[in-house]
Structure formats: C-alpha cells, structure tokens
Design an enzyme around this catalytic site. Structure first.
Site, mmCIF file in Angstrom:
data_model
loop_
_atom_site.group_PDB
_atom_site.id
_atom_site.type_symbol
_atom_site.label_atom_id
_atom_site.label_comp_id
_atom_site.label_asym_id
_atom_site.label_seq_id
_atom_site.Cartn_x
_atom_site.Cartn_y
_atom_site.Cartn_z
ATOM 1 N N GLU A 258 -23.654 -3.243 21.729
ATOM 2 C CA GLU A 258 -24.200 -2.108 22.474
ATOM 3 C C GLU A 258 -23.221 -0.929 22.430
ATOM 4 O O GLU A 258 -22.013 -1.108 22.516
ATOM 5 C CB GLU A 258 -24.430 -2.536 23.926
ATOM 6 C CG GLU A 258 -24.896 -1.430 24.850
ATOM 7 C CD GLU A 258 -24.917 -1.868 26.308
ATOM 8 O OE1 GLU A 258 -25.581 -1.192 27.106
ATOM 9 O OE2 GLU A 258 -24.267 -2.888 26.641
ATOM 10 N N LYS B 118 -33.934 0.259 25.208
ATOM 11 C CA LYS B 118 -33.771 -0.596 26.386
ATOM 12 C C LYS B 118 -34.809 -0.253 27.454
ATOM 13 O O LYS B 118 -35.040 0.908 27.780
ATOM 14 C CB LYS B 118 -32.356 -0.436 26.947
ATOM 15 C CG LYS B 118 -32.022 -1.420 28.068
ATOM 16 C CD LYS B 118 -30.582 -1.261 28.533
ATOM 17 C CE LYS B 118 -30.238 -2.281 29.611
ATOM 18 N NZ LYS B 118 -28.864 -2.118 30.113
ATOM 19 N N CYS C 52 -27.701 -5.532 26.882
ATOM 20 C CA CYS C 52 -26.936 -5.696 28.114
ATOM 21 C C CYS C 52 -27.544 -6.799 28.971
ATOM 22 O O CYS C 52 -27.699 -7.919 28.517
ATOM 23 C CB CYS C 52 -26.849 -4.360 28.845
ATOM 24 S SG CYS C 52 -25.732 -4.356 30.274
#
EC number: 2.3.1.269
Length: 541
Positions: free
Chosen positions: A292, A366, A416
C-alpha cells in the site's frame, strides 16, 4: 449468593482486570504460543461470564463486562499509541488518552452484552438440581448469543471496528472448522458459549463443581468436535495452474516514508527489490506485488521518468506489476476531482500516460476507509490536523470492482484493514451479474509501519488467516514492514518474511474456485442463529 460477592471489594475488579489483560494475549501468537490462544481466550472470558451472570443487577453486569473488556482492549490495542505518538506526533498523555478513550467506547459493546444476558437470565442458584442443569444450558446459550450479537454490532456501528473479535483467537482451534459455514461471528458465538458453559460448571453456593451442570460443557465439546470434522472437508477446488508471485516488503521506516527529502530513497529501494533476478531454479514471477502507498504521493505528482523506470522493471522481468498508490483522477464528464487509495496493475505495454492519469485497465479503489486516517468524520478536522496525517481524505471505491486477470487466475485486491470486514470481500469472490467468474485468489496490500513491530502485525496476519478459512480462498499479503505472507485456502501460513526487514517473498499460489456457505450467504446464517437463540433460549430456560 455467588462467591463473586464475597471477599474485599477490590478483589473482583482486580480479577476482572487480570482476566481482561489475559484475554488480550489470546489474539495472535505473541507472546503466547499458538496452541494456547484458544484455551486462554475461553478461560479468561469465562471469568467475565461468571461475574456478569452472578451480578446483583443488569447494571452491575454491564459494569463488570465493561471493566473486563476495557482491560482487554487497552492492552490488545496498545499499538495505536505507537501510531498516534511515535508517528502522529501526539503528546504521550494525549496518545495514551486516545487509546483509553477508544477502548472505553469499544468496551461498551461487551458491557451491554453482559447486561442483556443478565437481564434475560437472572441467577438460578436456588433452583432444584435438574432445573439448574437445564437452565445452565440455556443461560450459556443466551449469554453467548448476547455477546456475539454485540460483536456484530461493533463491526457495523460507525463504520465498524471488529478488531479483537473473539473468533480470531480460534484460528488454530477446532472451532475454526465452523468458519466456512458461520464466519467469524458464528465462531464468536461458539467461543462465547464455551466460556459461558465453563462458567456454569462452577456452583457458587457450595464452591464445588456440580456434575449435573456439565450439560452445557458437554454441548460445547460436541460443537468443538463437529468443528474438527468440518475442518477435514474441502470447500473449494483448484482452478488452473499455480500462480508465481513475488511479494515485496520494502521496510521503509514510517517516519521517513512521507518525507519529501527521502522520497527518492524509498522509490529506489522498491525498484531494486522488484528488479531482483529469480534465484536459481525459481520461475519468473507472473506478478510482482508491492505494498500500500508504495508511492507516497499522488501518481500525477511524479515525473514520467519514474513511471518509465517501473515499466522497464516489468519489461526486463517479462511480468506484470501491482502496486499500492494514491490516485488523483478526474472521471470523464466530471467537473470534480477524485482521490482514492488504490492498487494499479500494469506491464511493459502500458502507456506512461495511463499511469500518470490513473486510467490503467487494472485498478482497485479502497472501499472501507479508515476514520481519521483516510476520511474525516464531521467535526473531527481538528483532530486530523493535530495528528498531521498525510493523504487523509479519500473517496470510496465501488462495492464491486473487477479482479485482476493474471495468467489464468483472478486476483481480488483489498487494502489495509479491509480484510477485517469479511462481508466486504465476498462480492469479488462471487460470479458477477454479467457472468464474470469470481476471484480465485485474494491479495492484501498494507502499510502497517504506522504501528511499528507490535502485536498489530501478528493480529493482522491472524485476521487474514480467518478470511481464507471463511472463503476457502488463498490470500497473499504484501506489506511495507511486515508481515508479508502467503496463506493457503485452509488458513495455513505457507511462507512469510520476518517483520522489520526488507526483502522479497517468491511464492506459488494455487487459485481456488467454489463458494463456501459463508462466501455465498455472508453473516446471515450466523445472525439467524444468534437471533433464534436470543428468542428461544431465555424462554426455554
């Protein structure tokens, strides 16, 4: 009268605090060995079950459950202090207060569960032995259903934060066999039932174990045995050939990651790791995955030469690359701008202009953003500004996005802590309305450098393991500082890099197809079972 009511006033709070602290140790094998996590979790939670069920009132049960959970969350989430103080620049007292405030809020959910169970199931120590044995079973079921219901609420209220759900303590226990059917919330129900059954073995009136109250414990053992049997079943089947992946762990210190003066150093490190030739006998990777925000600035802020260098890596290795990068785009026909935390995929034929504009064919944005870290809740801009968090206000991605098609496999990315929310991963695994088949492999890219080399890394790996058990899909994790790993479809860690070291992890991952009941229905079966127990168990008891 329960023995919990005897002795000095400080004894019971001290016992609950100690049990809560022990409970925090059951999440991820650090410092306890993996085999001990489930027993520690059940025994510690049994203390809370016994204390709350024997409380003189529902209000006292709430206080006891809250105290237990407060110590469990405060210790289990201590690593948030590291992110707020060490990297967020918050003063130590304020960072500690932040951890305690969050823990106090999260502890309300277990506290309310204990209060609800105490209200539904008042103490029955004066009942006849047969009635006491029967009521022990129903009381355990009610207490477990209340606990699991509030665990689920904790996962959805205010965007949800289900970290340290008690089901995660059982990834190495027989209860893990239930994951493909009931998911983590169903496992939480079973773990809470085991704890309440253990609490029910203790007959407080005499201080002795009453064998007539062992019915609930016997049912708990049967459920564990059934879980072991279910764990022998294969819920998915291989599809295609194994995919050869290279997972990159750059180990860029968080204090340096967003420093403009050190941007080139971080880029060079990731370029070097991605460019390493395969070891003797090792096949070339079909895909190189980087963590990420491996590029810590928006893609259009980088000169074309940076993207030329990455395309050259793909050309020399004859492979594709997937990397986490913050994107700034302006959709066609839109007047506004869009900012996303994304993963993009490309190869040697990808035009540089597509990379600079964020219009690559392979892209994932995301969906589940971190409050205060990736979006600003109303009224909290002052808090985000005080922490000086970079890249702190993103737009959400779509609920269903195309997987990355690589060498006959289909990879569904998440970023994440998105793998903390099991239902959010399921649409990518299911066949789409257009007939497009679901993903065969899951991939998580993360930057856990915010938390140092703490329990957060081991806890996150534990969460990923349970996601693979629920879905019978393998998952790979490419992280900045660790733990970069490959997990097979049964939740076993096939390979991993040590935390806190730069390196690459070459892995062969077999894609899987077929839907588990959980992958098909999500949390619905577990919630239905919880609801049924909440209605039936108190009435029958």
């Amino acid at each position: 009268m329960s023995p919990a009511g005897k002795g000095p006033a400080w004894r019971q709070p001290a016992i609950l605090a100690a049990a809560g602290a022990a409970h925090a140790l059951s999440f991820a094998p650090d410092p306890l060995p993996a085999w001990s996590l489930a027993p520690v979790q059940v025994i510690a939670l049994a203390v809370a079950a016994h204390a709350s069920l024997q409380a003189p009132s529902a209000r006292r049960a709430l206080a006891r459950g809250w105290l237990f959970a407060m110590f469990s969350f405060s210790l289990g989430l201590y690593w948030l202090y590291v992110s707020m103080h060490d990297y967020g620049g918050l003063a130590a007292p304020l960072a500690a207060a932040g951890v305690l405030a969050l823990s106090a809020f999260l502890a309300l959910f277990p506290g309310l569960a204990c209060a609800a169970a105490r209200w539904l199931c008042p103490p029955h120590w004066d009942a006849s032995p047969p009635a006491r044995a029967r009521r022990t079973l129903y009381t355990a079921a009610t207490w477990a259903a209340c606990w699991a219901a509030l665990e689920w609420l904790r996962a959805v209220v205010l965007t949800g934060f289900p970290w340290l759900n008690i089901g995660y303590a059982h990834v190495d226990s027989p209860l893990a066999g239930w994951a493909p059917l009931l998911g983590v919330h169903g496992m939480a129900l079973l773990a809470a039932f085991a704890a309440a059954a253990l609490a029910g073995l203790w007959q407080s009136a005499s201080g002795r174990i009453d064998s007539r109250q062992a019915l609930a414990a016997g049912v708990a053992l049967l459920l564990a045995g059934a879980g072991w049997l279910l764990g022998q079943f294969s819920w998915s089947r291989p599809e295609g050939k194994p995919l050869h992946l290279r997972l990159v762990q750059g180990n860029v210190e968080q204090s340096q990651k967003f420093d403009p003066a050190l941007l080139e150093t971080g880029l060079r490190r990731h370029l070097e790791l991605a460019s390493l030739p395969p070891r003797p006998g090792e096949p070339k990777p079909d895909l190189i995955i980087l963590p990420e925000t491996v590029l810590p600035v928006f893609q259009d802020q980088l000169p074309a030469s940076v993207w030329d260098a990455w395309i050259e890596v793909a050309r020399r290795a004859d492979t594709r690359i997937a990397m986490g990068v913050p994107l700034h785009t302006q959709p066609d026909g839109a007047t506004g701008h869009r900012y996303t935390n994304s993963v993009i995929g490309f190869d040697a034929s990808t035009p540089v202009e597509q990379l600079r504009t964020g219009t690559t064919a392979m892209r994932y944005d995301k969906q589940h953003l971190v409050p205060w870290g990736e979006y600003v809740p109303p009224g909290f801009r002052w808090f985000v500004d005080m922490l000086d968090i970079p890249l702190g206000d993103f737009d959400r991605g779509a609920a269903r996005q195309p997987s990355f098609d690589i060498a006959g496999q289909r990879i569904a990315f998440n970023i994440c802590y998105e793998d903390l929310f099991g239902p959010g991963l399921l649409p990518a695994l299911q066949d789409g309305p257009d007939g497009r088949p679901g993903a065969t492999i899951m991939a998580n890219v993360s930057n856990l450098g915010w938390f140092g080399n703490t329990w957060a890394l081991r806890q996150h790996l534990q969460i990923g393991r349970l996601r693979t058990m629920e879905t019978a899909r393998p998952m790979v994790a490419a992280t900045n500082t660790g733990i970069t790993a490959a997990i097979d479809a049964r939740g076993r860690v096939a390979a991993a890099l040590p935390a806190g070291r730069a390196g690459v992890l070459p892995v062969a991952v077999q894609g899987m197809t077929g839907l588990t009941p959980y992958a098909r229905f999500g949390d619905k079966p577990a919630l239905a079972l919880i609801g049924l127990l909440l209605i039936a168990a108190p009435a029958l008891g």
